[in-house]
Design an enzyme around this catalytic site. Structure first.
Site, PDB file in Angstrom:
ATOM      1  CD  GLU A 234      -1.622   4.862   3.257  1.00 30.12           C
ATOM      2  OE1 GLU A 234      -2.630   5.581   3.199  1.00 30.12           O
ATOM      3  OE2 GLU A 234      -1.543   3.762   2.649  1.00 30.12           O
TER       4      GLU A 234
ATOM      5  CB  CYS B  35      -1.798   1.808   5.930  1.00 27.71           C
ATOM      6  SG  CYS B  35      -1.473   0.999   4.341  1.00 27.71           S
TER       7      CYS B  35
ATOM      8  CB  CYS C 148      -6.368  -0.022   4.974  1.00 29.40           C
ATOM      9  SG  CYS C 148      -4.692  -0.693   4.950  1.00 29.40           S
TER      10      CYS C 148
ATOM     11  CG  HIS D 185      -1.977  -1.022   1.195  1.00 32.11           C
ATOM     12  ND1 HIS D 185      -3.110  -0.930   1.974  1.00 32.11           N
ATOM     13  CD2 HIS D 185      -2.118  -2.175   0.472  1.00 32.11           C
ATOM     14  CE1 HIS D 185      -3.893  -1.968   1.745  1.00 32.11           C
ATOM     15  NE2 HIS D 185      -3.308  -2.744   0.848  1.00 32.11           N
TER      16      HIS D 185
END
Length: 173
Positions: A72, A103, A100, A70
């Site tokens: 991040e 993250c 999410c 992801h």
């Protein structure tokens, strides 16, 4: 300074950015837009230290065949490598979207004291990125989750912890 994760794109980190929050947030959004246009996930993040971007990331889940890639996470990995430390306690992370659960956990583990995000989790859900199932699952006892979780006792289960505690040169985190 660090690997540019995208195909040719605007050089977001080549210049010293204005320390304005909206400018950093705009750069995260531009990473997300560029990623979405190039078949990546529509998420971007930048990490700022002392008013300068030290890392950036965009969603690379499909590109890398890695469900943990992801935006991040990619930015945190790059920032830690960039400053040669596993803690980012004097940084701010700017994300194109509310992170999410995975993250958010990484942000906590990295000790980042401030998060600024643009789109909400609801906005992401409306685009097909709904994390509510995961949020709900984490609230349930193991016996009620959709993944079968089993605790199996093993005589060596704590040896690594004992070794860790005995290691006088360990680096705490």
């Amino acid at each position: 300074m660090w690997k540019n994760y995208l195909p040719p794109a605007p050089a977001l980190t080549a210049q010293t950015p204005n320390t304005n929050t909206m400018d950093f947030l705009q750069q995260a959004i531009e990473l997300a837009i560029h990623s979405a246009k190039n078949n990546g996930g529509p998420f971007g993040a930048v990490i700022v230290k002392d008013g300068k971007i030290i890392a950036e990331g965009h969603n690379q889940v499909t590109e890398n065949c890695d469900p943990s890639a992801h935006a991040e996470i990619m930015a945190i990995r790059a920032a830690c490598k960039n400053i040669n430390d596993h803690q980012l306690s004097d940084c701010v992370i700017y994300s194109s979207c509310e992170p999410c659960p995975m993250c958010m956990s990484a942000i906590y583990w990295a000790r980042i004291p401030k998060l600024v995000y643009a789109a909400t989790a609801e906005d992401a859900a409306n685009a097909g990125f709904d994390d509510q199932f995961i949020v709900d699952e984490l609230q349930k006892p193991y016996s009620q989750r959709s993944i079968m979780i089993e605790h199996s006792k093993h005589e060596n289960a704590n040896v690594s912890f004992e070794q860790w505690l005995d290691n006088q040169s360990r680096k705490e985190y």
